[in-house]
Motif scaffolding. Structure first.
Motif, PDB file in Angstrom:
ATOM      1  N   LYS A 161      11.596  -0.381   1.706  1.00  0.00           N
ATOM      2  CA  LYS A 161      11.875   1.002   2.076  1.00  0.00           C
ATOM      3  C   LYS A 161      11.818   1.935   0.872  1.00  0.00           C
ATOM      4  CE  LYS A 161      12.607  -0.272   6.310  1.00  0.00           C
ATOM      5  NZ  LYS A 161      11.590   0.011   7.350  1.00  0.00           N
ATOM      6  N   ASP A 162      11.933   1.378  -0.337  1.00  0.00           N
ATOM      7  CA  ASP A 162      11.834   2.185  -1.553  1.00  0.00           C
ATOM      8  C   ASP A 162      11.302   1.303  -2.670  1.00  0.00           C
ATOM      9  OD1 ASP A 162      14.106   0.726  -2.702  1.00  0.00           O
ATOM     10  OD2 ASP A 162      15.369   1.985  -1.414  1.00  0.00           O
ATOM     11  N   TRP A 163      10.960   1.918  -3.803  1.00  0.00           N
ATOM     12  CA  TRP A 163      10.331   1.165  -4.899  1.00  0.00           C
ATOM     13  C   TRP A 163      11.272   0.115  -5.482  1.00  0.00           C
ATOM     14  CZ3 TRP A 163       8.572   5.861  -3.486  1.00  0.00           C
ATOM     15  CH2 TRP A 163       7.189   6.031  -3.451  1.00  0.00           C
ATOM     16  N   SER A 207      13.193  -1.747  -3.932  1.00  0.00           N
ATOM     17  CA  SER A 207      13.283  -2.895  -3.022  1.00  0.00           C
ATOM     18  C   SER A 207      12.062  -3.806  -3.081  1.00  0.00           C
ATOM     19  CB  SER A 207      13.478  -2.412  -1.585  1.00  0.00           C
ATOM     20  OG  SER A 207      14.645  -1.629  -1.462  1.00  0.00           O
ATOM     21  N   LEU A 232       4.134   2.814  -1.271  1.00  0.00           N
ATOM     22  CA  LEU A 232       4.793   2.207  -0.114  1.00  0.00           C
ATOM     23  C   LEU A 232       4.097   2.597   1.173  1.00  0.00           C
ATOM     24  CD1 LEU A 232       8.515   2.951  -1.057  1.00  0.00           C
ATOM     25  CD2 LEU A 232       7.134   0.939  -1.682  1.00  0.00           C
ATOM     26  N   PRO A 278       7.457   3.846   6.470  1.00  0.00           N
ATOM     27  CA  PRO A 278       8.503   2.942   6.990  1.00  0.00           C
ATOM     28  C   PRO A 278       8.375   2.616   8.462  1.00  0.00           C
ATOM     29  CG  PRO A 278       9.377   5.129   6.487  1.00  0.00           C
ATOM     30  CD  PRO A 278       8.020   5.059   5.869  1.00  0.00           C
TER      31      PRO A 278
END
Length: 205
Positions: A138-140, A142, A195, A198
């Motif tokens: 969900k984010d960098w 992660s 990314l 989502p």
């Protein structure tokens, strides 16, 4: 950076579409792009390698759909740039897939279902090796082993799905292209990755 498809990837008015290459991969997610006459042979070859469909651009309805697709590119590996498209757009494309091709696809799906029912593991489709353990961060922060992210080979080359196969440390990862598993692994710093949206991981077939 996080956009997998830039507006510039959509073909310009002087681009003359000849065929559409489309198909489902990565857990059933739809992909499609359009190619001109000069790229037709390469695109048809890529479609065969990638187990995708080819739709000739003929009538006005197909031309209208082609105008909503990104322009495809052929890689040295023989595969092609065929990115994600919306399920709504793909549903319209499916109506124009030749009947014989749809029938062949159904046979492949049926064979996979039979194998699953017998307790056997069905053979992996091209470009899907190892996707059973893929996760979408969900984010960098992660991003980790098994994460599916977007990577690029350089300015103007586009962003493509890749899977982290090793965490090197110091925010450096080793990855493999998801749709081109025969290509060598490559290394990228966390800040050089993008990314996926989502919502992609939450879509249902």
């Amino acid at each position: 950076m996080g956009n997998a498809l830039r507006r510039a990837d959509l073909f310009t008015p002087d681009f003359d579409p000849a065929i559409i290459v489309c198909g489902r991969a990565n857990g059933g997610k739809p992909h499609a792009s359009v190619f001109d006459a000069g790229s037709r042979v390469g695109a048809e070859t890529a479609a065969a390698i990638m187990n995708m469909h080819v739709i000739p651009v003929g009538d006005d309805a197909i031309k209208a759909l082609a105008g909503k697709l990104p322009q495809g590119r052929i890689f040295g590996s023989g595969r092609a740039f065929v990115p994600f498209v919306s399920r709504q757009l793909y549903a319209e494309l499916e109506k124009h897939i030749p009947a014989a091709a749809r029938t062949a696809k159904l046979k492949v799906v049926a064979a996979s279902s039979d194998a699953a029912g017998s307790g056997k593991t069905p053979p992996a489709s091209p470009g899907q090796a190892g996707t059973d353990k893929v996760n979408m961060p969900k984010d960098w922060a992660s991003i980790k082993l098994g994460s599916m992210v977007l990577a690029s080979e350089g300015r103007g080359e586009g962003w493509y799905e890749s899977v982290v196969i090793e965490v090197k440390g110091n925010d450096v990862f080793e990855l493999k292209w998801l749709d081109w598993p025969e290509e060598p692994a490559f290394v990228r710093h966390r800040t050089r990755l993008a990314l996926l949206h989502p919502g992609i991981g939450d879509e249902t077939p």
